[in-house]
Design a protein around this motif. Structure first.
Motif, short mmCIF file in Angstrom:
data_model
loop_
_atom_site.label_atom_id
_atom_site.label_comp_id
_atom_site.label_asym_id
_atom_site.label_seq_id
_atom_site.Cartn_x
_atom_site.Cartn_y
_atom_site.Cartn_z
N ARG A 1 86.95 -67.31 45.84
CA ARG A 1 87.60 -68.48 45.25
C ARG A 1 86.56 -69.41 44.61
O ARG A 1 85.50 -69.64 45.18
CB ARG A 1 88.39 -69.24 46.29
CG ARG A 1 89.51 -68.40 46.88
CD ARG A 1 90.54 -69.18 47.64
NE ARG A 1 91.43 -68.25 48.34
CZ ARG A 1 92.35 -67.50 47.75
NH1 ARG A 1 92.53 -67.57 46.46
NH2 ARG A 1 93.09 -66.67 48.46
N LYS B 1 85.95 -65.24 50.37
CA LYS B 1 86.12 -63.93 49.75
C LYS B 1 87.58 -63.52 49.73
O LYS B 1 88.31 -63.72 50.70
CB LYS B 1 85.32 -62.88 50.53
CG LYS B 1 83.83 -63.11 50.50
CD LYS B 1 83.10 -62.08 51.34
CE LYS B 1 81.61 -62.38 51.42
NZ LYS B 1 80.91 -61.38 52.24
N VAL B 2 87.99 -62.91 48.62
CA VAL B 2 89.35 -62.39 48.51
C VAL B 2 89.38 -60.89 48.23
O VAL B 2 90.41 -60.25 48.37
CB VAL B 2 90.19 -63.15 47.46
CG1 VAL B 2 90.33 -64.61 47.84
CG2 VAL B 2 89.60 -63.02 46.08
N TYR B 3 88.23 -60.33 47.81
CA TYR B 3 88.16 -58.90 47.51
C TYR B 3 86.69 -58.49 47.58
O TYR B 3 85.81 -59.25 47.18
CB TYR B 3 88.69 -58.62 46.10
CG TYR B 3 88.53 -57.19 45.66
CD1 TYR B 3 89.51 -56.26 45.90
CD2 TYR B 3 87.36 -56.76 45.01
CE1 TYR B 3 89.35 -54.92 45.51
CE2 TYR B 3 87.20 -55.45 44.62
CZ TYR B 3 88.19 -54.54 44.88
OH TYR B 3 88.03 -53.23 44.51
N ARG C 1 92.39 -56.65 38.55
CA ARG C 1 93.78 -56.24 38.74
C ARG C 1 94.18 -56.38 40.21
O ARG C 1 95.26 -56.88 40.53
CB ARG C 1 94.00 -54.81 38.28
CG ARG C 1 94.02 -54.64 36.78
CD ARG C 1 94.55 -53.26 36.34
NE ARG C 1 93.96 -52.16 37.09
CZ ARG C 1 92.83 -51.52 36.75
NH1 ARG C 1 92.16 -51.89 35.68
NH2 ARG C 1 92.39 -50.52 37.47
N ALA C 2 93.30 -55.95 41.11
CA ALA C 2 93.59 -56.05 42.54
C ALA C 2 93.73 -57.50 42.98
O ALA C 2 94.64 -57.85 43.75
CB ALA C 2 92.48 -55.35 43.35
N VAL C 3 92.86 -58.36 42.48
CA VAL C 3 92.93 -59.78 42.81
C VAL C 3 94.23 -60.38 42.29
O VAL C 3 94.91 -61.12 43.01
CB VAL C 3 91.70 -60.55 42.25
CG1 VAL C 3 91.92 -62.05 42.31
CG2 VAL C 3 90.44 -60.16 43.02
N ASP D 1 84.27 -54.62 47.37
CA ASP D 1 84.02 -53.20 47.51
C ASP D 1 82.50 -53.01 47.40
O ASP D 1 81.77 -53.99 47.47
CB ASP D 1 84.83 -52.37 46.49
CG ASP D 1 84.48 -52.61 45.03
OD1 ASP D 1 83.33 -52.99 44.73
OD2 ASP D 1 85.36 -52.41 44.17
N ARG E 1 97.09 -58.95 41.74
CA ARG E 1 98.19 -58.50 42.60
C ARG E 1 98.17 -59.23 43.93
O ARG E 1 99.21 -59.73 44.40
CB ARG E 1 98.10 -57.00 42.83
CG ARG E 1 98.47 -56.17 41.64
CD ARG E 1 98.45 -54.67 41.96
NE ARG E 1 98.60 -53.90 40.75
CZ ARG E 1 97.63 -53.15 40.21
NH1 ARG E 1 96.46 -53.05 40.80
NH2 ARG E 1 97.85 -52.50 39.10
N GLN E 2 97.01 -59.28 44.56
CA GLN E 2 96.88 -59.91 45.87
C GLN E 2 97.24 -61.39 45.84
O GLN E 2 97.86 -61.91 46.76
CB GLN E 2 95.44 -59.75 46.35
CG GLN E 2 95.14 -60.41 47.67
CD GLN E 2 93.69 -60.23 48.06
OE1 GLN E 2 93.16 -59.13 47.99
NE2 GLN E 2 93.06 -61.31 48.46
N GLU E 3 96.87 -62.07 44.76
CA GLU E 3 97.11 -63.51 44.64
C GLU E 3 98.50 -63.84 44.09
O GLU E 3 98.85 -65.01 43.95
CB GLU E 3 96.03 -64.15 43.77
CG GLU E 3 94.64 -64.04 44.36
CD GLU E 3 94.50 -64.82 45.66
OE1 GLU E 3 94.85 -66.01 45.68
OE2 GLU E 3 94.05 -64.21 46.66
N GLY E 4 99.28 -62.81 43.76
CA GLY E 4 100.66 -63.02 43.32
C GLY E 4 100.84 -63.46 41.88
O GLY E 4 101.87 -64.05 41.55
#
Length: 113
Positions: A29, A18-20, A69-71, A22, A73-76
């Motif tokens: 992944r 898991k990477v995100y 969008r959050a993913v 809510d 940003r988080q993953e660069g």
């Protein structure tokens, strides 16, 4: 759906990286990544495909986009660019019939179409 692999991941019955998460969306992944960053974004509610979203799912659709969008940003990959796509139906290559979006990036991706 009892036998849906993504529903099983959402319920914690199958492992996933898991990477995100809510209350409405889970991102994890891909087990067969096609790019250095390859994350699947799925609604926790079972929806078979994009064509099965209803007008009542408008807020859920927005949550899926916000999660992407959050993913990114988080993953660069938010600044360098990424692909956000879904396959809908058998002719598109959809294999798991639970709506899911791919967030792919981390390298230059070939042109589509």
């Amino acid at each position: 759906m009892e036998d849906c692999v993504f529903c099983k991941i959402v319920r914690g019955e199958l492992p996933a990286s898991k990477v995100y998460e809510d209350d409405a969306v889970l991102a994890f992944r891909d087990i067969r990544p096609q790019a250095p960053v390859h994350v699947l974004v799925v609604p926790k509610k079972h929806v078979a495909s994009l064509m099965d979203l209803t007008d009542e799912d408008a807020a859920l659709a927005g949550r899926l986009f916000a999660a992407a969008r959050a993913v990114a940003r988080q993953e660069g990959v938010a600044e360098s660019g990424f692909r956000f796509l879904t396959n809908t139906g058998p002719d598109s290559g959809q294999v798991v019939f639970h709506l899911h979006f791919h967030v792919m990036g981390g390298r230059r991706l070939g042109a589509m179409g």
